[in-house]
Design an enzyme around this catalytic site. Structure first.
Site, PDB file in Angstrom:
ATOM      1  N   HIS A 441       0.702  -1.327   0.109  1.00 18.31           N
ATOM      2  CA  HIS A 441       0.148   0.078  -0.137  1.00 18.31           C
ATOM      3  C   HIS A 441       0.737   1.228   0.044  1.00 18.31           C
ATOM      4  O   HIS A 441       1.986   1.173   0.469  1.00 18.31           O
ATOM      5  CB  HIS A 441      -0.857   0.090   0.996  1.00 18.31           C
ATOM      6  CG  HIS A 441      -0.561   0.206   2.494  1.00 18.31           C
ATOM      7  ND1 HIS A 441      -1.295   0.352   3.583  1.00 18.31           N
ATOM      8  CD2 HIS A 441       0.579  -0.058   2.973  1.00 18.31           C
ATOM      9  CE1 HIS A 441      -0.382   0.258   4.647  1.00 18.31           C
ATOM     10  NE2 HIS A 441       0.769   0.124   4.556  1.00 18.31           N
ATOM     11  N   GLU A 442       0.316   2.438  -0.113  1.00 19.06           N
ATOM     12  CA  GLU A 442       0.871   3.754  -0.411  1.00 19.06           C
ATOM     13  C   GLU A 442       2.117   3.498  -1.559  1.00 19.06           C
ATOM     14  O   GLU A 442       3.112   4.189  -1.361  1.00 19.06           O
ATOM     15  CB  GLU A 442       1.362   4.052   0.891  1.00 19.06           C
ATOM     16  CG  GLU A 442       0.369   4.571   2.221  1.00 19.06           C
ATOM     17  CD  GLU A 442       0.027   6.001   1.526  1.00 19.06           C
ATOM     18  OE1 GLU A 442       0.582   6.838   1.040  1.00 19.06           O
ATOM     19  OE2 GLU A 442      -1.244   6.210   2.029  1.00 19.06           O
ATOM     20  N   GLY A 443       1.655   3.095  -2.622  1.00 21.55           N
ATOM     21  CA  GLY A 443       2.971   2.778  -3.613  1.00 21.55           C
ATOM     22  C   GLY A 443       3.838   1.440  -3.361  1.00 21.55           C
ATOM     23  O   GLY A 443       4.368   1.487  -2.454  1.00 21.55           O
TER      24      GLY A 443
END
Lengths: 600, 600
Positions: A441-443
């Site tokens: 998550h978050e890239g």
């Protein structure tokens, strides 16, 4: 009693011996603070984390949120924990005094926050997401939006989410399909489906403020056509009271392998054509707003990975001290007592490796938080800009390296506990499952690596990279004062030098337009770059440990010696192992790129 | 339809192009077999695995066995699957025709069995454990025991377990406390507690035969005082009918992070002083019996790790082919269609890495199974002994390398699926959780590494190591016939040469009595040794692929090219990365050994 969240001695070492947190009190913004106020905040965080967050960490996992009558139901322990967090002011730890905050440096708010991340990653997510959403409105919302939505968030009455991902658009945000039509009254009607929205529904707050990425009718294609909207679960009347339910429907919950206490939701916006949204800032600028908030969020995610690693490390350390099993290889007499497994060399290896990964990335995370403070409070704009460049460069590392290596740390913690570690009767397997989310998550790891090699190292003529190289060189120079550190310093110098050469070569190829070829092995580049950065942070810690030893405080002798040993592990066992990866990068090896679909 | 358990083309490649399974039909024991009978058995296995094992793999995980009224309750799908397995004869695949078996080579029974391991690791455990227990009785039991216990196991009426671990004695079997008192009638009364006993209770069979390690009253201390007992759940009357319930109590079930469909039990033997056991073989020889069966069991565990890796690899490959996301770095135009993620270089890296790990260790596992056949059916005792030595040497690798690297493969499969991979809506997260057991059970990674460096490489004057070195050298020599393989062969030669030097140096130190120091980094040694072995197996596959290409079958061109690319990945990306580990080993680096408890 042994510490379970993190080592407070290590935290004090980071704050006051490595990162000089006290120097921040010389800055105007933090002038009312002191080491005493810092330590008081940390003490409060530790107490709430231990007493209200940690106790339901396992229960959160075993009783994931339920979808009942269109809403998400949580276990009852979550709300009192989050309420205590709010009441103690941690949601607004860095916010201005006038806005109801503690005006703490981010270094300190992060140092507080990491106690909660270690105690209970899932419950901590709700305030974490709210902080991110609130920061977005604070930075880019208009006064009315701040009044209507931000203030209740600051007050802890409204929570927030980040609603980016859609079923067909995860890493590729340019393909978002959610639409926003002007309603003629200054508001918009939102229509679209979002998935994996953490905290997308829960009973913890009166209202939930979704920060939604969507496209206006006249949006240009791609990421330059994405706008940011406030879409509340309940509309808010002019007097601040809740109005009618907005057309945001909880379509379902995802069932994750870990991090189960946090609702992961599918949200339908505008199924009935009545989903009201409010444009934040300018049209089509939504993604740039999101990215301006990314540094803080990604430090938070990286720190989350660190703290799960930290919790597993401390648990397995304590277990290894208590658990008798077997004898040393040269003393197999079965009539003698078994030794504690910490006596076994391979268990020590697994503990030392955890220590090196966890404390190395803990240091980096706090370093980045302090750098964030620099971006806000250094004296001149030039200095602040320069700090921001360095932070931009380091962000993919801060986010990704711990996501990878602190997951490995959790794997080792399970191994130390053996069969017990594999059962849900012990906590380490949950940390491992929880932590597996962080490289995604978050890239994702891959996205971060493209960001690093494709953008960050070359931005502004490589200005940030030059800064970093200078910092590492400076650290090596200071290390020269300690002959004992020669064997630790040299591998770092060697890696830095070769990494610099390889980077220049890769950037040259990028300039020549060989984009696909050059970026093909970016994940390796991120790994090597990360090792160089963590190696630097370990050499820095080693210098401080030598300085601490020189002061001769007998009580701290073991602590500093352990630091030096972990630094030795990382710099002599791990750092030199990167040279083969560098050779692959240098050769622009195309083994993976050349692989064809049909050949699998 | 895409294959989900394993690639049948790859299996055929292994059996008929790499390992020459047909040559086994020249041996008397397998004279009635042919490629046709082999393929028929494999076809049956695939069909049962696909139709009865795979469909409840997830349900097994979501509905772990329940402890109800003192017994373990399973989901109803397990029994029909296991029954079909039994009816098709796979429990006795390698057993003599006269004993009701198929008299298949172990290579083939393993090739059949791995379909079930891929389809449903948990359900497969019940017959797997039964096979191990049955083999123990067959090898070391007396005629009466064979009649009373083995025959019903062969008939599929009784199942079996291996009951070794106790709460205070996991890796350290010398500290077992379970006692066996002679009852005066030739039987024994067993008293003690065992934990983590897989398949320790279930409703799949009329009876469960526990193979229990315990100590006689006159037992010498340590591992030389361990005896092996048959302890049935129900006593068996002389006419073969079930007698009264034995004093074996299911004390509880463990709740694992994965592999949940297999009961992991705590068993109390003799709480009421009435637990009847039957001594197998000679007193105090129990551990040696166990170890003589270990090779087969450890091949099975290693293969289990491979097959979880294989299932994840195939799933993520199919997903990568179907899932559109993003565009190549040089083609960011958002108005163009998204590409399938298999087009992204980093996704290819993650797929190629999985392929290299999974197919490399799949080859090794089958190679070991064929070697097991050699230990049974080569013409002369000398040849058989020599094969056994090599198998003994390779066993720690066969068990441990896939446990480590196919777990990494599963980690990559999750990463390819991104957020979806982290949810329980997709299978890859379960493979990852299931596979995490494999580096722990049947001897941990650390224990295997001590076995390898402390015992196996030096046994019989290093005879097995010399055999292996010769095999690898021979493979390299054959590779010289293919100029295209030079870049693949040289890294292996280089690693073999340095590993040999380092091994000699380490063995020299062991001879000098520096036991603790020399074994301190044994886990690194196992990793490097494993890479050398897998590198060898990849070079062997590459040679066969070149030969296949030379035959010019256009249909197979992609398959062979993919083999060569995976070999290139493993031999040029992975193998050379071991040199830094070798340097640590060579230097007898004591970083981990020297770390002290108080310094953590």
């Amino acid at each position: 009693m042994s510490e379970t969240l993190l080592s407070s001695r290590n935290l004090a070492f980071e704050l006051y011996e490595v990162l000089d947190a006290e120097a921040l009190t010389q800055r105007e913004r933090f002038a009312e603070h002191s080491r005493e106020t810092f330590d008081a905040a940390i003490g409060t965080a530790r107490s709430i984390a231990e007493n209200l967050f940690a106790p339901h960490c396992r229960k959160n996992d075993e009783n994931e949120p339920q979808f009942v009558d269109g809403a998400a139901v949580l276990i009852p322990e979550v709300k009192p924990a989050v309420d205590a967090f709010l009441e103690a002011g941690f949601l607004n730890a860095s916010r201005d005094f006038e806005a109801g905050g503690m005006q703490l440096p981010t270094l300190l708010s992060q140092a507080c926050f990491c106690h909660f991340q270690s105690a209970n990653a899932a419950t901590t997510s709700y305030p974490f997401l709210t902080m991110g959403a609130a920061n977005l409105i604070e930075s880019f919302g208009n006064e009315e939006q701040k009044q209507r939505f931000l203030q209740p968030m600051i007050d802890g009455r409204f929570f927030g989410t980040m609603a980016l991902t859609e079923p067909h658009a995860g890493s590729s945000l340019s393909d978002l399909r959610t639409r926003a039509e002007p309603a003629g009254d200054g508001t918009y009607r939102i229509k679209g489906n979002k998935i994996f929205i953490s905290g997308g529904d829960h009973p913890l707050s009166e209202n939930i403020v979704h920060m939604v990425l969507a496209k206006l009718p006249d949006a240009p294609p791609g990421v330059k056509g994405i706008s940011l909207f406030i879409v509340p679960k309940f509309l808010v009347n002019d007097d601040g009271s809740l109005g009618k339910r907005n057309d945001v429907i909880l379509a379902g919950l995802f069932h994750k392998m870990g991090w189960r206490g946090t609702t992961s939701t599918a949200l339908n916006f505008g199924d009935n054509g009545e989903c009201v949204g409010y444009l934040v800032g300018k049209p089509h600028a939504g993604l740039s707003y999101m990215f301006q908030m990314m540094n803080e969020a990604r430090i938070g995610v990286g720190m989350g990975a660190v703290m799960l690693g930290y919790a597993g490390y401390l648990y397995s350390l304590e277990y290894a001290r208590q658990r008798p099993q077997g004898r040393l290889p040269d003393g197999k007499d079965p009539t003698t007592a078994q030794v504690a497994i910490i006596e076994h060399a391979d268990v020590r290896r697994m503990l030392l490796t955890q220590k090196a990964y966890v404390e190395g990335s803990f240091d980096l995370g706090l370093y980045a938080a302090r750098l964030f403070d620099d971006t806000q409070t250094l004296a001149t704009e030039e200095e602040r800009k320069s700090a921001l460049e360095l932070l931009d460069l380091l962000t993919p590392i801060v986010k990704s390296w711990p996501s990878d290596y602190c997951l490995k740390a959790n794997e080792l913690a399970i191994q130390i506990l053996g069969g017990h570690g594999y059962t849900r009767e012990y906590p380490v397997e949950q940390y491992y499952r929880d932590n597996r989310l962080n490289p995604i998550h978050e890239g994702t790891y891959g996205i971060q690596s493209l960001d690093l090699l494709g953008r960050k190292v070359s931005m502004n003529g490589g200005a940030a990279l030059k800064q970093l190289v200078k910092l590492v060189q400076d650290c090596c120079q200071r290390a020269e004062a300690h002959e004992s550190l020669t064997a630790l310093r040299e591998p770092l110098e060697h890696l830095l030098s070769r990494l610099s050469t390889v980077t220049l070569s890769l950037l040259g190829d990028l300039m020549k337009g060989k984009v696909n070829d050059t970026l093909a092995n970016s994940a390796l580049y991120l790994k090597v770059f990360g090792h160089m950065v963590i190696g630097w942070r370990w050499l820095e810690q080693a210098i401080r440990a030598e300085e601490g030893l020189a002061k001769g405080d007998a009580q701290d002798h073991d602590f500093y010696t352990g630091k030096l040993q972990a630094a030795r592990y990382f710099l002599t066992w791990e750092v030199p192992s990167m040279h083969h990866d560098l050779a692959i990068l240098e050769a622009k090896d195309d083994t993976c790129l050349a692989m064809q679909d049909a050949w699998f």
